[in-house]
Design a protein around this motif. Structure first.
Motif, PDB file in Angstrom:
ATOM      1  N   GLN A   6       0.845  -1.204   0.000  1.00 41.98           N
ATOM      2  CA  GLN A   6       0.000   0.000   0.000  1.00 41.98           C
ATOM      3  C   GLN A   6       0.880   1.253   0.000  1.00 41.98           C
ATOM      4  O   GLN A   6       0.558   2.240  -0.632  1.00 41.98           O
ATOM      5  CB  GLN A   6      -0.929   0.015   1.216  1.00 41.98           C
ATOM      6  N   ARG A   9       2.388   1.780  -3.505  1.00 45.23           N
ATOM      7  CA  ARG A   9       1.318   2.233  -4.415  1.00 45.23           C
ATOM      8  C   ARG A   9       0.982   3.701  -4.155  1.00 45.23           C
ATOM      9  O   ARG A   9       0.768   4.469  -5.093  1.00 45.23           O
ATOM     10  CB  ARG A   9       0.072   1.352  -4.262  1.00 45.23           C
ATOM     11  N   PHE A  10       0.958   4.087  -2.887  1.00 42.12           N
ATOM     12  CA  PHE A  10       0.714   5.483  -2.513  1.00 42.12           C
ATOM     13  C   PHE A  10       1.788   6.384  -3.117  1.00 42.12           C
ATOM     14  O   PHE A  10       1.486   7.428  -3.704  1.00 42.12           O
ATOM     15  CB  PHE A  10       0.696   5.606  -0.977  1.00 42.12           C
ATOM     16  N   ASP A  12       3.789   5.741  -5.662  1.00 45.34           N
ATOM     17  CA  ASP A  12       3.669   5.728  -7.119  1.00 45.34           C
ATOM     18  C   ASP A  12       2.569   6.686  -7.578  1.00 45.34           C
ATOM     19  O   ASP A  12       2.762   7.461  -8.513  1.00 45.34           O
ATOM     20  CB  ASP A  12       3.373   4.320  -7.638  1.00 45.34           C
ATOM     21  N   LYS A  13       1.427   6.628  -6.915  1.00 44.45           N
ATOM     22  CA  LYS A  13       0.298   7.493  -7.273  1.00 44.45           C
ATOM     23  C   LYS A  13       0.646   8.966  -7.067  1.00 44.45           C
ATOM     24  O   LYS A  13       0.229   9.824  -7.837  1.00 44.45           O
ATOM     25  CB  LYS A  13      -0.928   7.119  -6.437  1.00 44.45           C
ATOM     26  N   ALA A  14       1.441   9.253  -6.036  1.00 48.32           N
ATOM     27  CA  ALA A  14       1.877  10.630  -5.756  1.00 48.32           C
ATOM     28  C   ALA A  14       3.059  11.043  -6.638  1.00 48.32           C
ATOM     29  O   ALA A  14       3.529  12.183  -6.537  1.00 48.32           O
ATOM     30  CB  ALA A  14       2.247  10.762  -4.287  1.00 48.32           C
ATOM     31  N   ARG A  15       3.531  10.126  -7.477  1.00 45.00           N
ATOM     32  CA  ARG A  15       4.661  10.368  -8.380  1.00 45.00           C
ATOM     33  C   ARG A  15       5.938  10.766  -7.632  1.00 45.00           C
ATOM     34  O   ARG A  15       6.672  11.658  -8.039  1.00 45.00           O
ATOM     35  CB  ARG A  15       4.311  11.412  -9.431  1.00 45.00           C
TER      36      ARG A  15
END
Length: 157
Positions: A6, A9-10, A12-15
């Motif tokens: 998690q 993924r967090f 990655d989503k926040a770049r």
């Protein structure tokens, strides 16, 4: 060991740019953060630990060097409260969605206010738990603060 959690993924989503570091987690270590620092060959002040606490009954997260202790008085003041205390293990795990020894401030089950120890901002990079025991993420401290929307104040005792 899975390299996707998690927390990753967090990020990655926040770049957020990060690298993964793995080590052999010792469940019997007296201080998990210090054991992680030694295992990956990094100074303890650069390997940050994530602590789950409550301020006046509201959950918060504190991120500080693994060789430091949090000041409950300072933590309470930062979140405009009077009393702070550490959450017990079951509450910390339930709130964060991670097991103790693998708690990351990133991608927690319930998003809570975070304070990131200001002294850690002076490092070119920090290493933080990646959401699994034995999995760390290495990233710029400013990127961590931005992704978390964290306060940056001194909370070391």
């Amino acid at each position: 060991m899975a390299k996707t959690t998690q927390a990753t993924r967090f990020l990655d989503k926040a770049r957020v740019s990060y690298t993964i570091q793995q080590y052999d987690y010792d469940p019997n270590a007296f201080k998990v953060g210090l054991q992680a620092a030694e295992a990956i060959g990094e100074p303890a002040e650069r390997v940050l630990k994530t602590l789950m606490a409550e301020v006046d009954g509201k959950p918060v997260c504190a991120v500080l060097p693994s060789n430091a202790e949090v000041s409950m008085k300072k933590l309470a003041a930062i979140f405009k409260g009077k009393h702070a205390h550490m959450l017990d293990v079951p509450a910390a795990e339930r709130l964060s969605g991670y097991h103790v020894g693998g708690i990351s401030p990133f991608g927690q089950r319930k998003r809570v206010p975070v304070d990131f120890e200001a002294a850690a901002l002076g490092h070119p990079y920090v290493i933080m738990n990646g959401g699994q025991r034995g999995l760390q993420v290495k990233l710029a401290p400013a990127d961590a603060v931005k992704a978390l929307g964290a306060e940056t104040a001194g909370i070391i005792a």
